[in-house]
Design a protein around this motif. Structure first.
Motif, PDB file in Angstrom:
ATOM      1  N   HIS A  12       0.822  -1.211   0.000  1.00  0.00           N
ATOM      2  CA  HIS A  12       0.000   0.000   0.000  1.00  0.00           C
ATOM      3  C   HIS A  12       0.856   1.262   0.000  1.00  0.00           C
ATOM      4  N   CYS A  13       0.479   2.244  -0.823  1.00  0.00           N
ATOM      5  CA  CYS A  13       1.184   3.527  -0.831  1.00  0.00           C
ATOM      6  C   CYS A  13       0.612   4.397   0.284  1.00  0.00           C
ATOM      7  N   ASN A  14       1.447   4.805   1.219  1.00  0.00           N
ATOM      8  CA  ASN A  14       0.956   5.697   2.276  1.00  0.00           C
ATOM      9  C   ASN A  14       0.744   7.114   1.756  1.00  0.00           C
ATOM     10  N   THR A  15       1.576   7.495   0.775  1.00  0.00           N
ATOM     11  CA  THR A  15       1.339   8.755   0.053  1.00  0.00           C
ATOM     12  C   THR A  15       1.571   8.459  -1.417  1.00  0.00           C
ATOM     13  N   ALA A  16       1.108   9.338  -2.283  1.00  0.00           N
ATOM     14  CA  ALA A  16       1.310   9.136  -3.721  1.00  0.00           C
ATOM     15  C   ALA A  16       2.810   9.064  -3.996  1.00  0.00           C
ATOM     16  N   PRO A  17       3.299   7.951  -4.581  1.00  0.00           N
ATOM     17  CA  PRO A  17       4.743   7.794  -4.754  1.00  0.00           C
ATOM     18  C   PRO A  17       5.338   8.627  -5.888  1.00  0.00           C
ATOM     19  N   SER A  18       4.501   9.152  -6.765  1.00  0.00           N
ATOM     20  CA  SER A  18       5.061   9.962  -7.851  1.00  0.00           C
ATOM     21  C   SER A  18       4.142  11.155  -8.091  1.00  0.00           C
ATOM     22  N   PRO A  19       4.698  12.270  -8.544  1.00  0.00           N
ATOM     23  CA  PRO A  19       3.854  13.463  -8.773  1.00  0.00           C
ATOM     24  C   PRO A  19       2.842  13.250  -9.898  1.00  0.00           C
ATOM     25  N   TYR A  20       3.009  12.154 -10.659  1.00  0.00           N
ATOM     26  CA  TYR A  20       2.108  11.922 -11.798  1.00  0.00           C
ATOM     27  C   TYR A  20       0.883  11.091 -11.406  1.00  0.00           C
ATOM     28  N   CYS A  21       0.893  10.528 -10.184  1.00  0.00           N
ATOM     29  CA  CYS A  21      -0.193   9.628  -9.754  1.00  0.00           C
ATOM     30  C   CYS A  21      -1.556  10.314  -9.720  1.00  0.00           C
ATOM     31  N   PHE A  22      -2.594   9.557 -10.064  1.00  0.00           N
ATOM     32  CA  PHE A  22      -3.963  10.070  -9.871  1.00  0.00           C
ATOM     33  C   PHE A  22      -4.959   8.928  -9.653  1.00  0.00           C
ATOM     34  N   CYS A  23      -4.485   7.850  -9.019  1.00  0.00           N
ATOM     35  CA  CYS A  23      -5.342   6.684  -8.824  1.00  0.00           C
ATOM     36  C   CYS A  23      -6.535   6.996  -7.935  1.00  0.00           C
ATOM     37  N   GLY A  24      -6.387   7.977  -7.053  1.00  0.00           N
ATOM     38  CA  GLY A  24      -7.460   8.350  -6.140  1.00  0.00           C
ATOM     39  C   GLY A  24      -8.697   8.856  -6.865  1.00  0.00           C
ATOM     40  N   SER A  25      -8.514   9.273  -8.119  1.00  0.00           N
ATOM     41  CA  SER A  25      -9.647   9.768  -8.895  1.00  0.00           C
ATOM     42  C   SER A  25     -10.403   8.647  -9.587  1.00  0.00           C
ATOM     43  N   LEU A  26      -9.939   7.417  -9.437  1.00  0.00           N
ATOM     44  CA  LEU A  26     -10.486   6.356 -10.294  1.00  0.00           C
ATOM     45  C   LEU A  26     -11.189   5.208  -9.570  1.00  0.00           C
ATOM     46  N   GLU A  27     -11.456   5.373  -8.299  1.00  0.00           N
ATOM     47  CA  GLU A  27     -12.237   4.387  -7.539  1.00  0.00           C
ATOM     48  C   GLU A  27     -11.751   2.950  -7.751  1.00  0.00           C
ATOM     49  N   LEU A  28     -10.515   2.716  -7.376  1.00  0.00           N
ATOM     50  CA  LEU A  28      -9.945   1.386  -7.565  1.00  0.00           C
ATOM     51  C   LEU A  28     -10.495   0.402  -6.530  1.00  0.00           C
ATOM     52  N   ALA A  29     -10.454  -0.872  -6.922  1.00  0.00           N
ATOM     53  CA  ALA A  29     -11.032  -1.907  -6.059  1.00  0.00           C
ATOM     54  C   ALA A  29      -9.939  -2.654  -5.292  1.00  0.00           C
ATOM     55  N   ASP A  30     -10.349  -3.453  -4.316  1.00  0.00           N
ATOM     56  CA  ASP A  30      -9.410  -4.376  -3.661  1.00  0.00           C
ATOM     57  C   ASP A  30      -9.249  -5.583  -4.566  1.00  0.00           C
ATOM     58  N   TYR A  31      -8.053  -5.878  -4.965  1.00  0.00           N
ATOM     59  CA  TYR A  31      -7.824  -7.006  -5.870  1.00  0.00           C
ATOM     60  C   TYR A  31      -6.430  -7.555  -5.589  1.00  0.00           C
ATOM     61  N   PHE A  32      -6.339  -8.412  -4.592  1.00  0.00           N
ATOM     62  CA  PHE A  32      -5.022  -8.926  -4.202  1.00  0.00           C
ATOM     63  C   PHE A  32      -5.215 -10.224  -3.450  1.00  0.00           C
ATOM     64  N   ASP A  33      -4.122 -10.960  -3.302  1.00  0.00           N
ATOM     65  CA  ASP A  33      -4.164 -12.130  -2.431  1.00  0.00           C
ATOM     66  C   ASP A  33      -3.769 -11.719  -1.019  1.00  0.00           C
ATOM     67  N   LEU A  34      -2.673 -10.939  -0.959  1.00  0.00           N
ATOM     68  CA  LEU A  34      -2.280 -10.329   0.323  1.00  0.00           C
ATOM     69  C   LEU A  34      -1.943  -8.873   0.045  1.00  0.00           C
ATOM     70  N   MET A  35      -2.204  -8.015   1.031  1.00  0.00           N
ATOM     71  CA  MET A  35      -1.842  -6.608   0.881  1.00  0.00           C
ATOM     72  C   MET A  35      -1.081  -6.170   2.121  1.00  0.00           C
ATOM     73  N   VAL A  36       0.095  -5.596   1.888  1.00  0.00           N
ATOM     74  CA  VAL A  36       0.952  -5.187   3.005  1.00  0.00           C
ATOM     75  C   VAL A  36       0.802  -3.685   3.231  1.00  0.00           C
ATOM     76  N   TYR A  37       0.470  -3.313   4.475  1.00  0.00           N
ATOM     77  CA  TYR A  37       0.348  -1.897   4.837  1.00  0.00           C
ATOM     78  C   TYR A  37       1.483  -1.559   5.791  1.00  0.00           C
ATOM     79  N   ASP A  38       2.223  -0.518   5.450  1.00  0.00           N
ATOM     80  CA  ASP A  38       3.323  -0.095   6.309  1.00  0.00           C
ATOM     81  C   ASP A  38       2.769   0.816   7.405  1.00  0.00           C
ATOM     82  N   LYS A  39       2.743   0.321   8.637  1.00  0.00           N
ATOM     83  CA  LYS A  39       2.197   1.111   9.747  1.00  0.00           C
ATOM     84  C   LYS A  39       3.309   1.489  10.718  1.00  0.00           C
ATOM     85  N   LYS A  40       4.332   2.129  10.214  1.00  0.00           N
ATOM     86  CA  LYS A  40       5.476   2.600  11.005  1.00  0.00           C
ATOM     87  C   LYS A  40       6.187   1.487  11.797  1.00  0.00           C
TER      88      LYS A  40
END
Lengths: 326, 269
Positions: A125-153
């Protein structure tokens, strides 16, 4: 969905376990970040999203579809390979989802299916947009994974997203610990990634602002080659010199940005104009695919902008477009 | 039906393109099985010069003798193929066209009458060309594909998309981003981007694409600090006489210009 806890110091141990059972593909840093077969877990680079897309592992750049000898057709063996993909971003995962729709649901593509079948998708999981070109937040993406790793400090939280994921969690259970924590919908959002304004782009087909893009367009096809969702291809035959009735039919990536893509018999080219081709890509990504599949094809990764030799930012062009009268 | 009668000829050129034909060494015996290689003066002693189904011609027209040979070949063959950069665009030898005659005339040309009144020009400036196999040198596999296609009756189309297409598929990053004067975006590919794979920028040896955005290419080179002389020289090295609009583009006066690209009339805006 079920969430497990993975201590930070155990990540490498987890990857090493994976390597015992799978070929592990992960983002590695060279001149740019690429998804490559992993040797040493320390080489994994998670600081930024990969420059090249993941699609080449499933929808191959070049592929032999079948061999022929006269009228006899021989389809090659399509072995599937047990592979675990680590470090896929939300955009990469949704790109796989959209290509699955095309190659496994709309039609049954045996080549794609064979490559995709035994693959295990582990997201990061990206905690912040990793590149200035990103705009995935505008596209209502779905959960689609077997495992998802979240970095929680302090720790990683690992969300299970499928039965394949569940199987993995069970198999490597000694590495994970139980937790009462949950991943909320809010936590799945990526701050700074919603720069594409929502508007009905069908109103803009004839807008004069498209010129801003086409004036800077070389029609080189970098955008479509780097796009994780673009799935257009062409086919051709290669015959043996020793027997010209014997040979192979191959397919390779093509691009709607090329005149050759719509050239038909009689030298007619449907989309000869650069602007037509440029608009076709944007409309296919945001409109045409949605009409059929209810979701836009585009996943907002921004690779087509980052990799463009002139950095044409179609998001910026669209955001600034105003309805013209007459 | 007997075998197709094929000839391979060279006029003014370095013979490198003809070597590319022979460098298909693993298949050369199969080629001889496939077609009647009647004439190939570069490697054969006896070369009957009549009735070809197809002749493949390397080099460009640089003197009266070339013109005579070329016209004879065209008359005697059903099909004629331009092989290599010189034959397709004029390439380096065509550079003579971009400099004043008095700069070079005294050196050699005064002594050689047959050169004096012929401008160095690609084949299609004089005769109808049916197919183009560009490149310096041309891809040997492309020559092979052409010969096989000829026999099968389905000649592959020349690759007309830019070098960038194969370059990106090969996993290269853009050399223009590194400030190198790469001409990939306006150059026809089909070469598997071999130069860029090796870290060397494209010089445009396969000639400009029909679809090039030349104006933008020039702007990009200027943005990267290259002066107009450099840009002119680099672009014309291999594109030869196939960039008649270059001067107008460089002076910012580009508007509709007509040119011929591989035998097809093209309007460049």
């Amino acid at each position: 969905m079920e969430v497990l806890l993975l201590k930070k110091e155990r990540l490498n141990g987890f990857i090493e376990k994976l390597q015992q059972d799978f070929e592990v593909i992960a983002p590695l840093k060279g001149d740019v970040i690429r998804f490559l077969p992993l040797k040493n877990p320390d080489d994994i680079f998670l600081g930024k999203n990969a420059y090249f897309p993941i699609k080449e592992y499933f929808f191959k750049k070049n592929e032999v579809l079948f061999q022929f000898n006269g009228t006899k057709i021989i389809v090659p063996e399509l072995p599937s390979k047990k592979r675990a993909f680590f470090g896929l971003r939300r955009c990469d995962l949704n790109a796989i989802k959209h290509q699955d729709m095309v190659f496994m649901n709309d039609i049954h593509d045996p080549y794609y299916t064979a490559a995709r079948k035994d693959s295990y998708l582990i997201g990061y999981h990206c905690n912040t947009a990793p590149s200035p070109y990103c705009f995935c937040g505008s596209l209502e993406l779905a959960d689609y994974f077997d495992l998802m790793v979240y970095d929680k400090k302090d720790d990683f939280l690992v969300e299970i997203g499928s039965s394949k994921g569940k199987g993995m969690a069970k198999k490597y259970a000694s590495l994970f610990s139980k937790t009462s924590k949950k991943i909320s919908e809010e936590e799945k959002k990526i701050p700074g990634s919603d720069r594409l304004e929502k508007k009905d782009i069908s109103l803009f087909y004839n807008n004069s602002d498209w010129k801003k893009g086409t004036d800077l367009c070389l029609s080189c096809g970098a955008c479509t080659a780097l796009c994780p969702t673009c799935y257009c291809f062409e086919t051709h035959d290669e015959v043996k010199t020793s027997n010209i009735n014997e040979g192979e039919r191959k397919r390779n990536w093509s691009s709607c940005q090329l005149q050759e893509f719509t050239r038909v018999a009689g030298e007619h080219v449907y989309r000869k104009d650069r602007e037509e081709r440029f608009k076709h890509r944007i409309f296919h990504q945001l409109e045409y695919f949605k009409e059929k599949h209810k979701v836009p094809l585009c996943v907002g990764c921004g690779r087509c902008i980052e990799g463009c030799p002139t950095r044409i930012d179609f998001v910026d062009i669209l955001n600034n477009m105003k309805v013209e009268n007459g | 039906m007997g075998k197709l009668k094929v000839g391979v000829y060279g006029i003014t050129g370095c013979a490198g393109c003809q070597l590319s034909v022979i460098f298909n060494e693993d298949e050369i015996l199969d080629i001889v099985e496939l077609v009647d290689l009647r004439a190939f003066p570069f490697i054969k002693e006896v070369n009957p010069e009549e009735e070809f189904d197809c002749v493949i011609v390397e080099g460009l027209v640089a003197d009266r003798g070339d013109l005579k040979t070329l016209k004879m070949l065209r008359r005697n063959s059903k099909m004629l193929v331009s092989l290599g950069a010189c034959a397709c665009t004029g390439c380096v030898p065509a550079y003579r066209s971009f400099t004043l005659k008095e700069n070079y005339e005294h050196l050699l040309y005064r002594k050689m009458e047959e050169i004096k009144d012929v401008e160095p020009t690609p084949l299609d400036a004089h005769i109808l060309v049916d197919h183009y196999i560009p490149g310096c040198p041309p891809e040997k596999k492309e020559i092979l594909s052409f010969i096989k296609g000829l026999v099968r009756g389905s000649i592959p189309r020349p690759y007309q998309s830019p070098v960038c297409v194969e370059c990106r598929q090969n996993g290269n990053t853009c050399l223009l981003d590194q400030g190198k004067p790469c001409l990939g975006p306006i150059t026809a590919g089909g070469c598997h981007a071999v130069c860029i794979n090796g870290g060397f920028e494209c010089w445009g040896c396969r000639g400009p694409t029909e679809d090039m955005n030349l104006d933008l290419m020039v702007r990009m080179l200027r943005d990267r600090g290259f002066d107009d002389k450099f840009i002119n020289d680099r672009l014309r090295t291999f594109a030869g006489l196939k960039l008649p609009m270059l001067e107008k583009v460089m002076s910012g006066k580009a508007h509709k210009t007509e040119t011929t690209f591989r035998g097809v009339r093209v309007f460049y805006e």
